[in-house]
Design an enzyme around this catalytic site. Structure first.
Site, PDB file in Angstrom:
ATOM      1  CD  GLN A 221      -2.436   1.126   2.997  1.00  0.00           C
ATOM      2  OE1 GLN A 221      -3.005   0.292   3.294  1.00  0.00           O
ATOM      3  NE2 GLN A 221      -2.065   2.056   3.444  1.00  0.00           N
TER       4      GLN A 221
ATOM      5  CB  SER B 152       2.560   7.145   4.071  1.00  0.00           C
ATOM      6  OG  SER B 152       1.676   6.483   5.493  1.00  0.00           O
TER       7      SER B 152
ATOM      8  CD  GLU C 223      -3.437   1.730   7.574  1.00  0.00           C
ATOM      9  OE1 GLU C 223      -1.902   1.608   7.736  1.00  0.00           O
ATOM     10  OE2 GLU C 223      -3.708   2.812   7.192  1.00  0.00           O
TER      11      GLU C 223
ATOM     12  CD  GLU D 246      -0.604  12.485  17.794  1.00  0.00           C
ATOM     13  OE1 GLU D 246       0.229  12.649  19.447  1.00  0.00           O
ATOM     14  OE2 GLU D 246      -0.455  12.176  17.099  1.00  0.00           O
TER      15      GLU D 246
END
Length: 404
Positions: free
Chosen positions: A124, A127, A243, A372
Site C-alpha cells: 500500500q 504515506s 487498515e 492524535e
C-alpha cells in the site's frame, strides 16, 4: 453483547480448529526472507485449497461468501497455533478488496485468484515524507498524457513489504487546483515496472520491513486506475478503514507474558519480581485495560455476527493497545535487568520477544493512524464532540503552504 457462538458459529469453529490442528505447519523456518516467503506462500495455498483463505470474500471474487464473523473465528483459531508469518495481510485485507470493489472487470479477473492462493503479494503506497497521517496531503503527481495514460513522479515512504511485493495501490495528486481531498486518484501498479525503485529502511530493531519507494517517470495505463479521476480520497477510505481495523489488534507479548516473566525473574532482594508491589500494580492496570479491549472487540464481533457494520469504536482498541504494548515492553526490559541485555534470542526470555517489541512498538502508535488522528476520530465520531478545525479544507492544494 453476546459472548457465545451461535450453533452455526460453534460448528464452523469446530471444523476450522480440527483442520488447523491437522494441517498447521509450524512457525517460520530459519533461513531469511526467501525461506519466510516460501513457507508463507505454501501455507496460504494450503488454506486456499481447503476453502479457508479469504472465507468472507464474495464467491465471484473467489472467496467462500461466508459471514464476516466466520473470518474472525478462523483467525482466532489460527492464532492459537504456530504458523508461518503473513506477508499477505495488506494485500488481502486492504489492497485487493479495493481493486475488487472499484477496479474494472479485467483487473478483478486477473488479481482475485492469485492473491487468495498467495501467489502474488501487494503493498500500500500512501504515506509520503510530508503526508503521513494526513494522506490527503500526498504530493506524488500523476499527469495524464495525450494518449490517456499517466506518468507518475514522486516518493512514498514507510511502505511495508514493498521489497518483495509484486503489485501495489498508490494514491497520486492529479488536480493541484482542487482542494486536497478532491484532487487525488488511485491506481494499481506493477512494482517491477521501469522507474520504480525500492529502498529498504534499516530500523533500530534490526529489521527492514519498511521501505522508501521512488517513482521516476513511471508509465501507468489508464486501465490501472481505481475509481474515477480525482475521486481517490473516497476510494482510499475503503483501504484506510480496513487498515485501522487490522492494526487495532495488539500483536505484542501481552500481560500474561509479563506475568510469566515476573514469576521467573529474581529481583534485587532475592525474591521473584512478581513480589514487587509496583510490578503487581502495573499488572493490574494492564489486566483492566486488556479486559476493556476484549469487551470492545466482543462488541465488534457481535455486530459482525448480526451482519452489522462495526462502528468507529475500533479506533479505541488501536489507540489503547498500541500504547499498552509499548509500556509493557519498556517495563519488561527494565524488569529483566541484566537478562534484558542478552542479544541472543535463544537465551533471552521468550526468545527476545520483549526486546524486539521494545524497539518496534513505538511504530504501532504511528502505523494505521497516529494517536492524535485516532483521538480525533473517537472525539468526533464516538463522543460527538465538535469537529477539529480544518483551515485548508476548501483551499486549492497548490496554495497550501508547505512549511519549507
Amino acid at each position: 453483547m453476546d459472548f457465545n457462538d451461535t450453533p452455526e458459529e460453534a460448528a464452523y469453529r469446530a471444523r476450522a480448529r480440527a483442520w488447523l490442528e491437522a494441517n498447521a505447519p509450524g512457525a517460520d523456518p530459519r533461513g531469511g526472507e526467501a525461506a519466510f516467503l516460501a513457507a508463507a506462500k505454501a501455507w496460504q495455498a494450503r488454506k486456499a485449497d481447503a476453502g479457508y483463505a479469504c472465507v468472507t470474500w464474495p464467491k465471484d471474487w473467489g472467496g467462500q461468501g461466508e459471514a464476516p464473523i466466520m473470518g474472525v473465528i478462523f483467525a482466532e483459531e489460527e492464532a492459537r497455533l504456530p504458523t508461518p508469518g503473513d506477508p499477505f495481510s495488506i494485500g488481502l485485507g486492504m489492497c485487493v478488496p479495493t481493486v475488487m470493489t472499484v477496479g474494472d472487470a479485467a483487473a478483478k479477473r486477473r488479481f482475485g485468484g492469485p492473491a487468495i492462493r498467495g501467489e502474488e503479494i501487494w503493498c500500500q503506497l500512501f504515506s509520503e515524507p510530508g503526508a503521513g497521517s494526513d494522506v490527503a496531503a500526498a504530493r506524488t503527481r500523476a499527469v495524464r498524457g495525450a494518449d490517456g495514460d499517466w506518468t507518475v513522479n514522486g516518493q512514498k515512504v514507510w511502505t511495508t513489504g514493498a521489497q518483495f511485493s509484486d503489485f501495489g495501490i498508490v494514491v497520486c495528486r492529479t488536480d493541484p487546483d482542487a482542494p486536497k481531498h478532491k484532487g487525488l486518484t488511485m491506481f494499481w501498479v506493477d512494482m517491477k515496472a521501469p522507474g520504480i525503485e525500492v529502498r529498504p529502511i534499516h530500523q533500530m530493531s534490526g529489521g527492514s520491513g519498511f521501505n522508501e519507494v521512488f517513482f521516476t517517470d513511471v508509465r501507468v495505463p489508464d486501465s490501472q486506475r481505481l475509481g474515477a479521476v480525482d475521486d481517490g480520497w473516497r476510494v482510499s477510505l475503503v483501504t484506510l478503514m480496513n487498515e485501522r481495523l487490522a492494526v487495532g489488534v495488539s500483536r505484542g507479548p501481552g500481560w500474561p507474558a509479563f506475568l510469566e516473566a515476573a514469576r521467573a525473574i529474581p529481583a534485587a532482594d532475592g525474591r521473584m519480581a512478581l513480589a514487587d508491589p509496583a510490578i503487581r500494580d502495573k499488572l493490574a492496570d494492564w489486566y483492566v485495560q486488556a479486559e476493556g479491549l476484549r469487551h470492545i472487540r466482543n462488541r465488534t464481533l457481535t455486530a459482525l455476527s448480526r451482519g452489522q457494520t462495526p462502528g468507529p469504536e475500533s479506533s479505541i482498541g488501536k489507540a489503547v493497545a498500541a500504547t499498552q504494548t509499548q509500556n509493557l515492553a519498556s517495563e519488561a526490559v527494565e524488569m529483566l535487568d541484566q537478562y534484558g541485555v542478552i542479544d541472543d534470542p535463544d537465551l533471552a526470555p521468550r526468545q527476545g520477544a520483549f526486546q524486539a517489541w521494545f524497539l518496534s512498538s513505538p511504530g504501532l502508535r504511528i502505523a494505521g493512524g497516529t494517536d492524535e488522528i485516532l483521538r480525533n476520530i473517537i472525539a468526533e465520531r464516538v463522543l460527538g464532540l465538535p469537529g477539529d478545525v480544518r483551515v485548508d479544507k476548501d483551499v486549492a492544494f497548490k496554495d497550501i503552504p508547505t512549511g519549507r
